[in-house]
Design an enzyme around this catalytic site. Structure first.
Site, PDB file in Angstrom:
ATOM      1  N   GLY A   1       0.828  -1.190   0.000  1.00  0.00           N
ATOM      2  CA  GLY A   1       0.000   0.000   0.000  1.00  0.00           C
ATOM      3  C   GLY A   1       0.867   1.246   0.000  1.00  0.00           C
ATOM      4  O   GLY A   1       2.043   1.206   0.379  1.00  0.00           O
ATOM      5  N   CYS A   2       0.286   2.359  -0.440  1.00  0.00           N
ATOM      6  CA  CYS A   2       1.074   3.584  -0.560  1.00  0.00           C
ATOM      7  C   CYS A   2       1.514   4.090   0.815  1.00  0.00           C
ATOM      8  O   CYS A   2       2.692   4.408   1.022  1.00  0.00           O
ATOM      9  CB  CYS A   2       0.286   4.655  -1.311  1.00  0.00           C
TER      10      CYS A   2
END
Lengths: 336, 336, 336, 336
Positions: free
Chosen positions: C143-144
């Site tokens: 995930g970012c």
């Protein structure tokens, strides 16, 4: 104290009406309608209005009870909402394009609609139609681009100094309304400039029709979306028949607008910008310079949601009811 | 009608004082000083104040004539400007850090200055010191970050529910003042987030000192510059000794702030944001949620130039003179 | 030259894959799928990719022909798209959350879904799992938020120096995807800061699970939407058991990341910011300072669409195929 | 591999040269000068160039050793720096206005300077002067506004279809350079639009002189500062003698630019915008529509720092040395 109803209070112009009217000493919003949000507190969509103790209601036009109704409804919808109100004897200010045109054919062509309920209406640009507004039962509030464009061009046209104007406008995103679209996403607008409807925006014929009442003029118009929340800056390029001195032009504008509470004619060398009028009902007009190619430039700046919509509606209301024209519109621009 | 002098009216807080006081029914700005711009109309630096008919003047503190003077001067300067005013019997609200600290040593350490003229002053956070403000001759207006951070933390600290708070703040650029610097250039700020003085900002000891009056607490603080003109959003992370229900915490805040005209305690699930308070004197406080790791979060939002500076100064003035507290501060937030 | 298929190429991460892979000397995108836009040229939704001669196609996973497929599909969708690809012997990098968790129960709780097709996958954070990535058939791209948060915290956790971290992140709007919503409208984001999912964002358990593999740590996380197109700045607040000198901490990070091509450990006093990494695959890590309250701060910045998504996927691909790790990722940040 | 010196590498165009040339396979920057920052690493002012292992040096022009020098120096300075370089036999690309004009009188009038060292130079707009650039020893890189304005107007002028053009440009702030000023502060630019030098910008005579070589045309030009970091969108309003069909005009442009690697002629209905070319060397040209008033509009968009400055300089260098024209300029626009 008059009672005001707002139909379509869940959009940006509805929010602005509520924000500004909250400070009006002689008018009170008693009904704010939204079919979708009926029963919800106003601040559900207008987070800045948390201190207003008001809920959206679903009220049909024919059941509205108010002295004045402001219809913040889209074109095409207003033409069905306004007539029953007028019939009931309620005075109306309509924010849509439905009642702005004298020439129905032009309206129908550019809006792609058949107008089912034409009515007599006054074009609500106080600087041009103050007298007619006083007694009007139906005021058609001007479009946001036409407001700035007409105020910037009018003295030149009225004095027959120019025959052609090119209006290059830069607009904030709020003019596109509260409904999310690709166009209005932050990722598409931020750090960007996007021209749109380059030769085919509906506000072109509106500017054309209103100015043509005062002089023989041909109008070209292109809007550009810029990464700004509010505001329209219109750069009017024109070519007068003979050279005009800046101070002569400035004086001309001074004379036309000297008694206007919301028009600031700037000094030569002073530059209109959006932040000067942000959140306020003022229109700044400036430049007046001519270049070596004979082009004369006049620039205007307004807040599209205030002078270009809701503030102008309140100004119209103040005129209609004989209130002080600046009531609820006293606040100055928000800069920085 | 009282007469107000503003010393240092050419900065952003000076501009805000002029903007807001323009709508005050019982106070009038009679002198606005700026040495550099003496003789120039106000709108030379404040383009949004074009309708104010006022010029900058160069007036020495000892020659000021006014009921109240607001010193919008930098720290280090105020300590020399305020004393002659107080001596003349003029009441003063100082926007700098010079009179905020009870503990002079803390001030001198963090500001790197020797304080030459300490005076008794009341810390001008109305929600905590309203009674003292009423009769104060010198009010030290709180720092912008402390305003939002203290309002967000105070009930938890006062109730001895937390011993440590971490304030992670996001601030608009106007807090850096009107003078151009590399830091405040559009090209450096836009599309960017920049933490600064990560463990060493002066507002940390200010928050620490004020909260420590009410409970044993250890304060950590980090500000971040975000691409926003106005506003401070402070996220307060804290770890209560025992688990606290959101609705319990919300009720606690409701009780503390129920009579406060400018504090909005939001519902559980409602989220503070800058646009709700833009241009207004309101402070929104919300969240109140706790995560699985035991962290409780409270978030506040203010406009740093209004509630965080000039609006709060006017609020203090209203309290000092027994005016209605909301005078000149009625306008709601500007959203969108 | 390997052939790459992108499933879901019409979103922002799809656009980034196409933009970056255009400059890859050993890989070529041969299929870019979009059911909705099948037949349309890529530049219909990606106006910056006008020079790519490629059209969207509608290809079912089981009909894909490619050496590697990158699934830029939403969580919940990937779990049905990935298995048929893997079955065909195609190597896959999945950008969704579906294959990131070791603990299925955590996934199902936080994503509100039943996982129908669990598969063995390697968590694609090259700095932690390079060896495993080399031979992986399925890489779950991080995930970012976890990318920036884990890189900023990992050395402290691995060295058992801290037991609790608070990650306060500020993110650009592109992280919300290409689909218009109220949240992502310019009028709502510009000049604003909005915290969201304050104590309940899905990336919290992802950070928690990955760090817990290396040390006993409790993670708290809050994201904030800021008016930025790209980028995540994560401020990690933590309290080491004993005081740690900045230069000691910096050296610790230097050692951990010394051979990493995309991690820049900044000097003490140097500050990470988004513009340093805009458009690039770099992660900047800095601060390392401790305040008087014992809080140690580490800050990281990444471009969420590059290092936080598509660039990291390409990095993983380069590792999987033994290409030079920086292929297609050579470009430096875009500042200003 | 040729060796390149950059004089004045501490500004934005210097930063862009360094950023882009980092990916050039046949050219290497060996000297980057800055008197003020001599000895400092490049990344002190260019935080995105942290991975470049290069320091600023203070080298006098007469001591420069390089195959090519790019002078990223202000007008007035270049005229003293360029001649000693040319004398030494070094080829030069100058980014200032000093060598752009054929008519010295026009230069001296608009720049308010006496030109002390006129030299023969080629105007470095590859689309018009490719042949001359190949063998040039001194290339005068075009101004940012003229680049976009000339490319948008040239086919119409060359074909003698129009006699008058009005260029209304919207520019990002980076065009104003790296030095902080009031004009470029975030608080003044954000959420604002500001026209400037409305009828008196220096780039007007540059556009005029270059277009007049190809047809009898009168040029008017007004720039507007918009809240954008990079990019210039130029809206060219013009009135052809006779009506021109959009597809006819588009075809005209297609023919003129068909072999150009960096000009994208868009389809009718497709709209140029800044984000399509952000960070890249492309120029998009589109619209081609005519309105009822006879106005024909052509719009171009460029990144002012790349196609409008440093990228174009590299393009010129590639042409001068017979390199592939797209070397170091392959990267596509950064959108979103």
């Amino acid at each position: 104290m008059i009672e005001i109803g707002i139909i379509g209070a869940n959009g940006y112009t509805g929010g602005e009406l509520l924000r500004l009217l909250n400070n009006h000493p002689q008018a009170e919003v008693t009904v704010a309608t939204s079919r979708k949000l009926s029963g919800e507190p106003i601040y559900k969509v207008h987070p800045h209005l948390r201190n207003l103790d008001l809920k959206f209601e679903a009220v049909a036009p024919e059941d509205m009870e108010a002295d004045l109704v402001i219809t913040a409804t889209p074109h095409g919808a207003s033409m069905n909402i306004v007539p029953p109100l007028v019939e009931k004897g309620i005075r109306v200010i309509d924010l849509s394009g439905d009642y702005r045109f004298d020439n129905l054919e032009v309206y129908e062509k550019w809006y792609g609609l058949t107008h089912e309920n034409p009515l007599d209406a006054v074009y609500g640009l106080p600087e041009l139609y103050r007298e007619e507004i006083k007694s009007a039962n139906l005021v058609a509030n001007p479009g946001c681009f036409p407001t700035g464009a007409i105020l910037a061009s009018f003295p030149l046209v009225k004095e027959k100094l120019v025959k052609r104007i090119i209006v290059d406008s830069k607009t904030g995103v709020s003019g596109a309304g509260i409904k999310p679209t690709e166009t209005t996403m932050f990722t598409n607008v931020s750090d960007n400039v996007i021209p749109y409807l380059i030769t085919s925006h509906r506000h072109a014929p509106e500017i054309q029709e209103k100015l043509a009442n005062y002089g023989d003029v041909s109008v070209s118009f292109t809007p550009h979306l810029v990464p700004v929340i509010r505001g329209i800056l219109s750069t009017v390029h024109t070519f007068p028949e003979e050279d005009l001195d800046s101070s002569y032009v400035k004086e001309l504008y001074d004379n036309f607008y000297e008694d206007e509470p919301f028009v600031n004619v700037l000094d030569v060398g002073e530059i209109p910008r959006l932040s000067s009028v942000r959140g306020s009902n003022f229109c700044q007009i400036g430049s007046f310079d001519q270049d070596e190619a004979g082009r004369l430039v006049v620039v205007s700046s307004i807040d599209n949601l205030v002078k270009g919509a809701s503030g102008q509606a309140i100004h119209n209301m103040n005129i209609m009811y004989g209130f002080k024209e600046t009531h609820a519109l006293e606040y100055l621009g928000l800069h920085p």
